[in-house]
Design a protein around this motif. Structure first.
Motif, PDB file in Angstrom:
ATOM      1  N   GLU A 165       0.821  -1.213   0.000  1.00 19.61           N
ATOM      2  CA  GLU A 165       0.000   0.000   0.000  1.00 19.61           C
ATOM      3  C   GLU A 165       0.853   1.260   0.000  1.00 19.61           C
ATOM      4  O   GLU A 165       0.478   2.268  -0.599  1.00 19.61           O
ATOM      5  CB  GLU A 165      -0.925  -0.004   1.220  1.00 19.61           C
ATOM      6  N   ALA A 182      -6.135   8.876  -0.859  1.00 15.57           N
ATOM      7  CA  ALA A 182      -6.910   9.100  -2.079  1.00 15.57           C
ATOM      8  C   ALA A 182      -5.978   9.260  -3.271  1.00 15.57           C
ATOM      9  O   ALA A 182      -5.022  10.029  -3.215  1.00 15.57           O
ATOM     10  CB  ALA A 182      -7.766  10.351  -1.925  1.00 15.57           C
ATOM     11  N   PRO A 183      -6.204   8.520  -4.361  1.00 12.47           N
ATOM     12  CA  PRO A 183      -5.339   8.652  -5.545  1.00 12.47           C
ATOM     13  C   PRO A 183      -5.621   9.964  -6.274  1.00 12.47           C
ATOM     14  O   PRO A 183      -6.681  10.575  -6.093  1.00 12.47           O
ATOM     15  CB  PRO A 183      -5.743   7.448  -6.397  1.00 12.47           C
ATOM     16  N   THR A 203     -11.288   0.889  -2.696  1.00  9.23           N
ATOM     17  CA  THR A 203      -9.902   1.188  -2.363  1.00  9.23           C
ATOM     18  C   THR A 203      -9.368   2.423  -3.081  1.00  9.23           C
ATOM     19  O   THR A 203      -8.419   3.049  -2.610  1.00  9.23           O
ATOM     20  CB  THR A 203      -9.012  -0.014  -2.719  1.00  9.23           C
ATOM     21  N   SER A 204      -9.943   2.757  -4.250  1.00  8.79           N
ATOM     22  CA  SER A 204      -9.411   3.883  -5.008  1.00  8.79           C
ATOM     23  C   SER A 204     -10.477   4.881  -5.448  1.00  8.79           C
ATOM     24  O   SER A 204     -10.163   6.034  -5.722  1.00  8.79           O
ATOM     25  CB  SER A 204      -8.673   3.380  -6.261  1.00  8.79           C
ATOM     26  N   ARG A 264      -5.473  -6.103  -7.619  1.00  8.96           N
ATOM     27  CA  ARG A 264      -5.060  -4.716  -7.422  1.00  8.96           C
ATOM     28  C   ARG A 264      -5.930  -3.812  -8.269  1.00  8.96           C
ATOM     29  O   ARG A 264      -6.613  -4.276  -9.204  1.00  8.96           O
ATOM     30  CB  ARG A 264      -3.593  -4.521  -7.802  1.00  8.96           C
ATOM     31  N   CYS A 265      -5.919  -2.529  -7.955  1.00  8.07           N
ATOM     32  CA  CYS A 265      -6.642  -1.553  -8.765  1.00  8.07           C
ATOM     33  C   CYS A 265      -5.837  -1.298 -10.039  1.00  8.07           C
ATOM     34  O   CYS A 265      -4.625  -1.049  -9.965  1.00  8.07           O
ATOM     35  CB  CYS A 265      -6.837  -0.264  -7.979  1.00  8.07           C
ATOM     36  N   SER A 303      -4.622   2.844  -9.670  1.00 10.38           N
ATOM     37  CA  SER A 303      -3.755   3.268  -8.572  1.00 10.38           C
ATOM     38  C   SER A 303      -2.758   2.204  -8.159  1.00 10.38           C
ATOM     39  O   SER A 303      -1.734   2.513  -7.547  1.00 10.38           O
ATOM     40  CB  SER A 303      -4.606   3.653  -7.358  1.00 10.38           C
ATOM     41  N   TYR A 363      -3.355  -0.058  -5.911  1.00  7.43           N
ATOM     42  CA  TYR A 363      -3.600  -0.446  -4.528  1.00  7.43           C
ATOM     43  C   TYR A 363      -4.054  -1.912  -4.451  1.00  7.43           C
ATOM     44  O   TYR A 363      -4.816  -2.371  -5.307  1.00  7.43           O
ATOM     45  CB  TYR A 363      -4.660   0.440  -3.888  1.00  7.43           C
ATOM     46  N   THR A 423      -6.276  -4.890  -3.883  1.00  2.44           N
ATOM     47  CA  THR A 423      -7.740  -4.895  -3.950  1.00  2.44           C
ATOM     48  C   THR A 423      -8.245  -6.320  -4.038  1.00  2.44           C
ATOM     49  O   THR A 423      -7.639  -7.162  -4.703  1.00  2.44           O
ATOM     50  CB  THR A 423      -8.232  -4.094  -5.172  1.00  2.44           C
TER      51      THR A 423
END
Length: 344
Positions: A45, A270-271, A304-305, A323-324, A327, A329, A331
């Motif tokens: 993260e 926050a992205p 998450t994003s 993952r996203c 971003s 992140y 997920t």
């Protein structure tokens, strides 16, 4: 009655360990893996581009560390890491002290490979259950259908396995069998307490390792490789020995119900706005999916994003990459949030 059950809790005298010692050493490694998983998640993260692959391949990463660690202790201490931590050793049935040949390799496979395969099966079962919960069915071939059927049978096999473990422990408590776990029986070993002689022998073995003047280049290279692996295993075991109680506390803390907010929108920074996604055909309307670049169908957002995608696009991507896509992140499928417009 008390005299008959005194051996169950006794921690002195005799080589037979108590059931509480055996259960304690099992819980040690069970607590280490979730705590290490959380540490890797924090790294992923904080810097997804550098440490994201560790999170996506955590099971393989943990398997490599586990093999190095357990092989070192089985070779030098005739016990796994957790067994040696609690002063226990493995004795092969009908053989002398120490683990040799097939017995050691069988113990290594059952200690490392079987938990890895079980973790993969449980993760697959969880994904199949999530597909049912999300009411989505991706295209499947005949092999994939057979795969789903095998996964559907897994809960029953797992229940039978747990029942076997319980019966084995119950028989051990009453003194009917000498091993408390089926894996020890399959490996052909039993657990006993370390003695002073065992400790002296382990110290003597450490001082014998070295190379001779007449050794060939292959022997020297093999010795160097073994020393590197030994050093890595020793450093890993030392760090685990020093931080094991902290890891247990960390695992308890982050598995608590009080940490439910970890999956909330505030758990990650926050992205930045997706300015690089604006193209000539999608700029300004905010209705296009960043993955397929078409108008969104069955919109879904990632908690998450905050980015919004087509439900089928993001479901397939998260299932495969965890993952996203924007971003980076970490997920999971439970982070998907379907969006319903008032018109639908």
């Amino acid at each position: 009655m008390a005299e008959a059950g005194a051996h169950l809790t006794s921690s002195t005298g005799g080589e037979q360990p108590s059931i509480f010692e055996l259960l304690a050493q099992e819980s040690l490694m069970e607590a280490v893996k979730p705590a290490l998983r959380h540490a890797v998640k924090v790294l992923a993260e904080s810097n997804p581009s550098c440490f994201g692959f560790l999170w996506r391949r955590f099971d393989e990463f943990y398997l490599l560390l586990d093999v190095l660690l357990q092989n070192h202790f089985l070779s030098n201490c005739s016990a796994s890491f957790s067994e040696n931590f609690y002063g226990l050793k493995r004795l092969a049935k009908g053989k002398g002290p120490g683990l040799h040949g097939k017995t050691r390799w069988r113990s290594l496979l059952l200690l490392c490979l079987l938990p890895y395969l079980r973790a993969k099966l449980e993760a697959t079962f969880a994904r199949q259950r999530e597909e049912e919960d999300f009411s989505i069915r991706l295209a499947q071939s005949r092999v994939q259908k057979l795969y789903r059927a095998a996964v559907a049978v897994y809960p029953y096999v797992n229940s039978a396995w747990r029942a076997w473990i319980f019966c084995q422990q119950l028989l051990f408590v009453f003194g009917t069998v000498r091993t408390h776990h089926p894996l020890l029986w399959l490996a052909g070993v039993r657990l006993a307490r370390l003695t002073e002689r065992d400790i002296r022998d382990m110290e003597a073995n450490k001082s014998k390792t070295g190379i001779m003047a007449g050794d060939s280049t292959v022997q020297r290279l093999r010795w160097l490789t073994s020393q590197v692996a030994r050093g890595l295993a020793v450093s890993l075991s030392t760090s685990l020995s020093l931080g094991v109680f902290f890891l247990q506390f960390l695992e308890w803390w982050y598995s608590s119900d009080n940490q439910a907010a970890a999956n909330s929108l505030t758990s990650l920074p926050a992205p930045p706005p997706p300015l690089h996604l604006h193209t000539e055909d999608s700029a300004g309307d905010g209705m296009h999916c960043p993955l397929c670049r078409k108008l969104r169908v069955n919109a879904a957002a990632l908690s998450t994003s905050g980015f919004v995608f087509c439900y089928r696009c993001i479901f397939a991507f998260v299932k495969a990459n965890r993952r996203c896509p924007i971003s980076g992140y970490p997920t999971e499928l439970q982070h998907l949030i379907k969006i319903y417009s008032p018109d639908s």
